[in-house]
Each structure stands twice: as structure tokens, then as C-alpha cells.
Motif scaffolding. Sequence first.
Motif, short mmCIF file in Angstrom:
data_model
loop_
_atom_site.label_atom_id
_atom_site.label_comp_id
_atom_site.label_asym_id
_atom_site.label_seq_id
_atom_site.Cartn_x
_atom_site.Cartn_y
_atom_site.Cartn_z
N GLY A 15 0.84 -1.19 0.00
CA GLY A 15 0.00 0.00 0.00
C GLY A 15 0.87 1.23 0.00
O GLY A 15 1.98 1.24 0.55
N LEU A 16 0.41 2.29 -0.62
CA LEU A 16 1.22 3.50 -0.73
C LEU A 16 1.57 4.06 0.64
O LEU A 16 2.62 4.66 0.82
CB LEU A 16 0.50 4.55 -1.58
CG LEU A 16 0.29 4.14 -3.04
CD1 LEU A 16 -0.43 5.26 -3.80
CD2 LEU A 16 1.60 3.81 -3.72
N ASN A 17 0.70 3.85 1.63
CA ASN A 17 0.99 4.35 2.97
C ASN A 17 1.96 3.44 3.72
O ASN A 17 2.41 3.79 4.81
CB ASN A 17 -0.31 4.50 3.77
CG ASN A 17 -1.18 5.60 3.21
OD1 ASN A 17 -0.68 6.57 2.65
ND2 ASN A 17 -2.48 5.44 3.35
N ASP A 18 2.27 2.26 3.17
CA ASP A 18 3.16 1.32 3.82
C ASP A 18 4.63 1.53 3.45
O ASP A 18 5.50 0.85 3.97
CB ASP A 18 2.78 -0.12 3.45
CG ASP A 18 1.41 -0.51 3.97
OD1 ASP A 18 0.97 0.07 4.98
OD2 ASP A 18 0.78 -1.38 3.35
N ILE A 19 4.90 2.44 2.55
CA ILE A 19 6.27 2.66 2.10
C ILE A 19 6.97 3.53 3.14
O ILE A 19 6.68 4.71 3.27
CB ILE A 19 6.31 3.35 0.72
CG1 ILE A 19 5.64 2.46 -0.30
CG2 ILE A 19 7.74 3.65 0.32
CD1 ILE A 19 5.46 3.11 -1.65
N GLY A 20 7.87 2.93 3.89
CA GLY A 20 8.62 3.67 4.90
C GLY A 20 9.80 4.38 4.27
O GLY A 20 10.22 4.09 3.15
N GLU A 50 3.77 6.27 -17.00
CA GLU A 50 2.90 5.10 -16.93
C GLU A 50 1.83 5.24 -15.85
O GLU A 50 1.03 4.32 -15.66
CB GLU A 50 3.74 3.85 -16.68
CG GLU A 50 4.71 3.54 -17.81
CD GLU A 50 5.73 2.47 -17.45
OE1 GLU A 50 5.66 1.91 -16.33
OE2 GLU A 50 6.62 2.21 -18.29
N ALA A 51 1.85 6.35 -15.12
CA ALA A 51 0.93 6.59 -14.01
C ALA A 51 0.96 5.43 -13.00
O ALA A 51 -0.06 5.04 -12.45
CB ALA A 51 -0.48 6.84 -14.52
N ASP A 52 2.15 4.92 -12.74
CA ASP A 52 2.35 3.81 -11.81
C ASP A 52 2.59 4.38 -10.42
O ASP A 52 3.71 4.71 -10.05
CB ASP A 52 3.53 2.95 -12.28
CG ASP A 52 3.73 1.71 -11.44
OD1 ASP A 52 3.26 1.66 -10.27
OD2 ASP A 52 4.38 0.77 -11.95
N ARG A 53 1.52 4.50 -9.65
CA ARG A 53 1.58 5.17 -8.35
C ARG A 53 2.53 4.46 -7.38
O ARG A 53 3.23 5.12 -6.62
CB ARG A 53 0.18 5.26 -7.75
CG ARG A 53 -0.70 6.24 -8.52
CD ARG A 53 -2.11 6.36 -7.98
NE ARG A 53 -2.12 6.53 -6.54
CZ ARG A 53 -3.08 6.07 -5.74
NH1 ARG A 53 -4.09 5.41 -6.23
NH2 ARG A 53 -3.03 6.26 -4.44
N ALA A 100 5.88 6.18 -5.82
CA ALA A 100 6.13 6.27 -4.37
C ALA A 100 7.47 5.66 -4.00
O ALA A 100 8.23 6.25 -3.22
CB ALA A 100 5.00 5.57 -3.62
N LEU A 101 7.79 4.49 -4.56
CA LEU A 101 9.07 3.84 -4.25
C LEU A 101 10.26 4.66 -4.73
O LEU A 101 11.24 4.85 -4.01
CB LEU A 101 9.11 2.44 -4.87
CG LEU A 101 8.20 1.40 -4.22
CD1 LEU A 101 8.10 0.15 -5.09
CD2 LEU A 101 8.70 1.06 -2.83
N VAL A 102 10.17 5.13 -5.96
CA VAL A 102 11.28 5.91 -6.52
C VAL A 102 11.40 7.25 -5.79
O VAL A 102 12.52 7.70 -5.53
CB VAL A 102 11.10 6.11 -8.04
CG1 VAL A 102 12.14 7.05 -8.60
CG2 VAL A 102 11.18 4.76 -8.77
N SER A 103 10.29 7.85 -5.43
CA SER A 103 10.33 9.12 -4.68
C SER A 103 11.05 8.93 -3.35
O SER A 103 11.85 9.77 -2.94
CB SER A 103 8.92 9.65 -4.44
OG SER A 103 8.33 10.03 -5.65
N ARG A 104 10.75 7.81 -2.68
CA ARG A 104 11.43 7.52 -1.41
C ARG A 104 12.94 7.41 -1.62
O ARG A 104 13.73 7.99 -0.88
CB ARG A 104 10.89 6.21 -0.83
CG ARG A 104 11.59 5.84 0.49
CD ARG A 104 11.60 4.39 0.80
NE ARG A 104 12.12 3.60 -0.31
CZ ARG A 104 11.94 2.30 -0.41
NH1 ARG A 104 11.22 1.66 0.48
NH2 ARG A 104 12.46 1.64 -1.42
N ASP A 105 13.34 6.67 -2.66
CA ASP A 105 14.77 6.52 -2.93
C ASP A 105 15.40 7.83 -3.35
O ASP A 105 16.55 8.12 -2.99
CB ASP A 105 15.00 5.44 -3.97
CG ASP A 105 14.70 4.04 -3.43
OD1 ASP A 105 14.55 3.89 -2.20
OD2 ASP A 105 14.59 3.10 -4.25
#
Length: 155
Positions: A14-19, A55-58, A62-67
Motif C-alpha cells: 500500500g502507498l501508505n506502507d512505504i517507509g 505510466e501513471a504507476d503510483r 512512491a518507491l522511486v520518490s522515497r529513494d
Amino acid sequence: MSRAFTSNDDSGLGLNDIGERPVSPHRNLVTREGLAAIDAQLAELHEHFARAEAEADREQIALVSRDLRYWSARRENAELSEPDPDSDVVRFGMSVTITDEDGAEKTWRIVGEDEADAAHGTISHVSPMAQALFGKGVGALVTVGGKEWEIVRLG
């Protein structure tokens, strides 16, 4: 709670689960190669981000934004440190050859935390071994993990 405010997506993360990736509290010392690797990582992540956005891959966004946040922080506080080639004591960025009581020889290059890879002969400057070696010269003895090592060569 109303179902209108919950996700129906059971496909995994889930998008909220990305620490957040934890950023070390230690000084971010880097070698010249380490600094280049951070820059390369940031460039690659920007490319991944652009693809994920197209690709609008949310989840990927989110993962790439975190990195990107992690590597941007590491780049912002990176401190390039290059050893004096004439140093006669162990410093950051140097290679150190040590032997144990049985004569087994090991060579380590002391690098930044993000650069460290023991399988390839590099250790972090905050590792117990590096901490024990800093400031010592050839012939000095250090004890790490209950084992005694002698410094036999600096490079």
C-alpha cells in the motif's frame, strides 16, 4: 470508518506502507568514486521516476520518490575526503593490509557507508575494524572481535 476512505487494492504494497530509508547519523564521508556513484544513482532514479510518471504507476512513483529523497539527502551532506598519499597512519579512503595471529592476510579499503561492500574489500569508516585502525601505522596491533590484527601495509 466508511469504505469510501479505504483502498480496495489488495495487490501488495500500500502507498501508505512505504517507509523512509533511514539516513545514518554519522558523517557522510565519501571517496571520489562514492560521490560519482551517488550522482549516478540520482540520475538513474530520475529516469525511473519519469517512466513511472508516464505510466501513471503510483506504487513505482512512491518507491522511486522515497529513494530519491534518500539519495538527495546523502548527496546534500556528502563530504568528499581524500587521504594524503604520504600519510603514514590509517585515514579514510586508504587501503590497509592486516594479518591475524595465524598469518592470514586481509586488505580493506576504508570508504563511506553507502560504498562499503566487504565482499569486494571495502569497509565503512564507522565499522569497528575501521575505527580500530584509524590513526595507527604499520606495525601497530589492533583487536577487533576478540582477534588481534597487525597492520602490515598502507596504500
